[in-house]
Design a protein around this motif. Structure first.
Motif, PDB file in Angstrom:
ATOM      1  N   ALA A 178      -3.877   3.496  -3.087  1.00  0.00           N
ATOM      2  CA  ALA A 178      -3.190   3.384  -4.236  1.00  0.00           C
ATOM      3  C   ALA A 178      -3.021   1.976  -4.432  1.00  0.00           C
ATOM      4  CB  ALA A 178      -2.246   4.442  -3.841  1.00  0.00           C
ATOM      5  N   ASP A 179      -2.424   0.850  -3.246  1.00  0.00           N
ATOM      6  CA  ASP A 179      -2.332  -0.613  -3.770  1.00  0.00           C
ATOM      7  C   ASP A 179      -3.067  -1.174  -4.659  1.00  0.00           C
ATOM      8  OD1 ASP A 179      -0.141   0.376  -2.837  1.00  0.00           O
ATOM      9  OD2 ASP A 179      -0.191  -0.628  -0.923  1.00  0.00           O
ATOM     10  N   ARG A 181      -5.766   0.390  -6.856  1.00  0.00           N
ATOM     11  CA  ARG A 181      -5.293   0.135  -7.807  1.00  0.00           C
ATOM     12  C   ARG A 181      -4.413   0.067  -8.449  1.00  0.00           C
ATOM     13  NH1 ARG A 181      -8.635   4.943  -9.322  1.00  0.00           N
ATOM     14  NH2 ARG A 181      -9.768   6.447  -8.035  1.00  0.00           N
ATOM     15  N   GLN A 182      -3.505   0.142  -8.480  1.00  0.00           N
ATOM     16  CA  GLN A 182      -2.628  -0.699  -9.532  1.00  0.00           C
ATOM     17  C   GLN A 182      -1.752  -2.524  -8.988  1.00  0.00           C
ATOM     18  OE1 GLN A 182       1.806   0.174  -6.786  1.00  0.00           O
ATOM     19  NE2 GLN A 182       2.811  -0.862  -8.717  1.00  0.00           N
ATOM     20  N   SER A 185      -4.916  -2.748 -12.074  1.00  0.00           N
ATOM     21  CA  SER A 185      -4.109  -1.699 -13.336  1.00  0.00           C
ATOM     22  C   SER A 185      -4.305  -2.369 -14.706  1.00  0.00           C
ATOM     23  CB  SER A 185      -2.374  -1.205 -13.167  1.00  0.00           C
ATOM     24  OG  SER A 185      -2.492  -0.296 -14.159  1.00  0.00           O
TER      25      SER A 185
END
Length: 576
Positions: A178-179, A181-182, A185
């Motif tokens: 998740a981190d 991907r962020q 971004s």
């Protein structure tokens, strides 16, 4: 310092290779990057033009490293792909956690309870572009059935791992999915079309394989999978063992690693080879035609250069003419502005003079009324003076006649005085004689003596003085005439001042008329200059169109020609 020298050396090799004819224009392996992977925390292997030389003792992990590099091409992390010998003994969790039987609390062995690691390969294009492919793995011993909690593959075009971004967080550990991907971004999942320059992060291995093929090889998916199988089979160490058993063993292994092609594919390959030969012949013909066209282009270029030079010369001449006309326009504009300012000042002055003239006219009207009154009074006084003069003349005539009479009377008076005096003297003598005589009247002598004394002092009188006093007094006429003359002089002086002011007003009106005439001439000259500028623009635009029509071989696009013509027509000043 050694890594910097290696990067400098690698960059120099790329530049040297790019300068060679037929140098590698496509993608080539540039780096292998390890983050918390196997025995490495942060490690990189630099490649030179896609080549890496690995040296070390047996069982040192060279084959395992090659297996990992091949795994990055399709994301297959099955034990058969991770073990160089093709067995199922090597799992993905081993590269992050170590062996299952090792104790994670023992600092002397390679063993972890949980760990997130990243393995990436950076490719460099001959043009200087970069592409990073890789995978992240989240493993924990507490997870049953392989200890893998998550796997994700990624492709990052344009940005370099460890240089433009990194996969470590603030706590020093690698980022979870998740981190990650962020941090990248915006990202795409790779299921649909991916916009150019966008990073891809996916948890599906077939999507990862398709994206790697699309970015690096652009092959059919079946052919790409077959290529990877060939690479895996070719790098297995059993080839080295087969060389000791003889060439037949090596040939059999190669045949097994290279399955036969179907007849349909052979026909396609034959047709492809035939097409390549035809294309090579066509290419040679095209190269010959290109050389002919280049010769023609050189001649056309020389012709275009001559035409451009001529056009440039004409353009410079037109530009000089335009600048000259523009200077005249500016000059006439300044003259017109100055004339306009002068006109404004003169109009203000005229207004002031008109106001003064109106005031003076009112004063003059008042003075004229007064002068007319004075003239009437002066006429009446003159009439009275004339009447008095006539009367004076008449009186003078009368006085003359009287004077003559007086003279005559004087003579007569002298005669009478003489006679009177003679008679008086005779009377006095007679009275003296009578007083001396005894007339028988006692009081006669004194009376006669008194009479004699009274008679002795008698005179004829001052008749000429009385006549002079009786003459008419004309001195009041002289005073009245002097007052009228003084007022007439004042009026004449005012009339003279008004005449001078009127003369100055006419002179200023004449100056204003001259300035207006100069202003009109400046406006006419400015109009003629603007017309000449417009004619020059139209003529230059027409010459540009004629030049394009006379040289159709230049194939000047109509919109370009229209743009140049519009720019020429829209010129408002001399170009800088």
């Amino acid at each position: 310092m050694m890594e910097n020298l290696l990067q400098i050396h690698t960059g120099l090799l790329y530049r040297m290779a790019a300068e060679l004819p037929g140098g590698p224009p496509g993608w080539a392996l540039n780096r292998l990057v390890f983050r918390d992977w196997w025995h490495w925390r942060d490690h990189e292997l630099q490649a030179a033009l896609g080549n890496i030389a690995l040296t070390g003792q047996n069982e040192g992990g060279k084959s395992s490293l090659l297996a990992l590099a091949a795994t990055l091409l399709d994301g297959d992390t099955s034990p058969r792909r991770l073990d160089p010998a093709g067995s199922a003994d090597r799992s993905l969790s081993y590269f992050l956690l170590g062996k299952d039987e090792d104790d994670p609390d023992d600092p002397d062995v390679f063993a972890y309870k949980a760990r997130i690691g990243y393995l990436a390969a950076e490719f460099r294009h001959g043009e200087g572009r970069f592409l990073t492919i890789g995978m992240g793995v989240d493993a924990a011993r507490a997870v049953p059935g392989g200890h893998i909690r998550g796997w994700w593959g990624f492709l990052v075009p344009g940005r370099r791992l460890g240089i433009d971004y990194d996969v470590r967080g603030g706590d020093g550990n690698c980022l979870p999915l998740a981190d990650f991907r962020q941090m990248l971004s915006p990202v795409a999942d790779g299921e649909a079309d991916v916009p150019a320059g966008t990073a891809v992060v996916t948890t599906r291995r077939h999507v990862y394989r398709r994206q790697v093929n699309a970015h690096l090889f652009r092959m059919d998916d079946d052919d790409y999978r077959a290529l990877i199988e060939v690479l895996v089979s070719a790098r297995r160490p059993k080839i080295a063992q087969a060389t000791q058993e003889g060439p037949e063993k090596v040939c059999r292994l190669l045949q097994e690693s290279l399955p036969p092609l179907p007849g349909e594919q052979m026909d396609n390959l034959s047709q492809l080879i035939t097409n390549l030969e035809a294309h090579q012949r066509d290419l040679r013909e095209l190269e010959e035609h290109v050389r002919w066209v280049e010769g023609i282009d050189e001649r056309h270029l020389a012709l275009v250069q001559v035409l451009v030079q001529q056009a440039a010369g004409e353009y410079r001449e037109r530009l000089e003419e335009y600048r000259r006309l523009s200077a005249l326009v500016h000059k006439y504009g300044r003259d017109r502005e100055r004339a306009g300012q002068a006109v404004v000042r003169l109009e203000q002055r005229i207004g002031e003079l008109n106001t003064g003239a109106a005031r003076l006219r009112s004063q003059l009207d008042a003075q004229q009324v007064e002068v007319s009154e004075l003239a009437g009074r002066l006429g009446a006084a003159q009439n009275r003076a004339g009447e008095a003069r006539r009367r004076h003349l008449a009186v003078a005539e009368d006085v003359g006649r009287i004077a003559e009479g007086i003279e005559a009377l004087k003579h007569e008076l002298a005669r009478v005085r003489t006679e009177f005096n003679g008679g008086r003297d005779r009377i006095v003598r007679r009275l003296e004689e009578r007083a001396g005589m005894d007339l028988g009247w006692p009081g006669a002598a004194p009376a006669l003596q008194a009479a004699r004394d009274a008679t002795a002092v008698l005179g004829p009188g001052d008749f000429p003085e009385k006549l002079a006093a009786a003459r008419p007094d004309t001195s009041f006429l002289a005073g009245e005439a002097s007052s009228r003359i003084t007022r007439c002089r004042e009026v004449r002086e005012k009339l003279r001042v008004e005449a001078e002011r009127d003369k100055e007003f006419r002179r200023q009106e004449k100056t204003l008329a001259e300035l207006r005439e100069r202003h009109l001439r400046s406006v006419d000259a400015l109009t003629r200059a603007q017309e000449r500028v417009e004619e020059s623009r139209q003529e230059l635009a027409g010459q540009i169109e004629d030049w394009a029509a006379q040289h159709p071989e230049l194939e000047v696009p109509d919109h370009r020609l229209a743009t140049v013509r519009s720019a020429v027509l829209d010129l408002a000043a001399v170009p800088e």
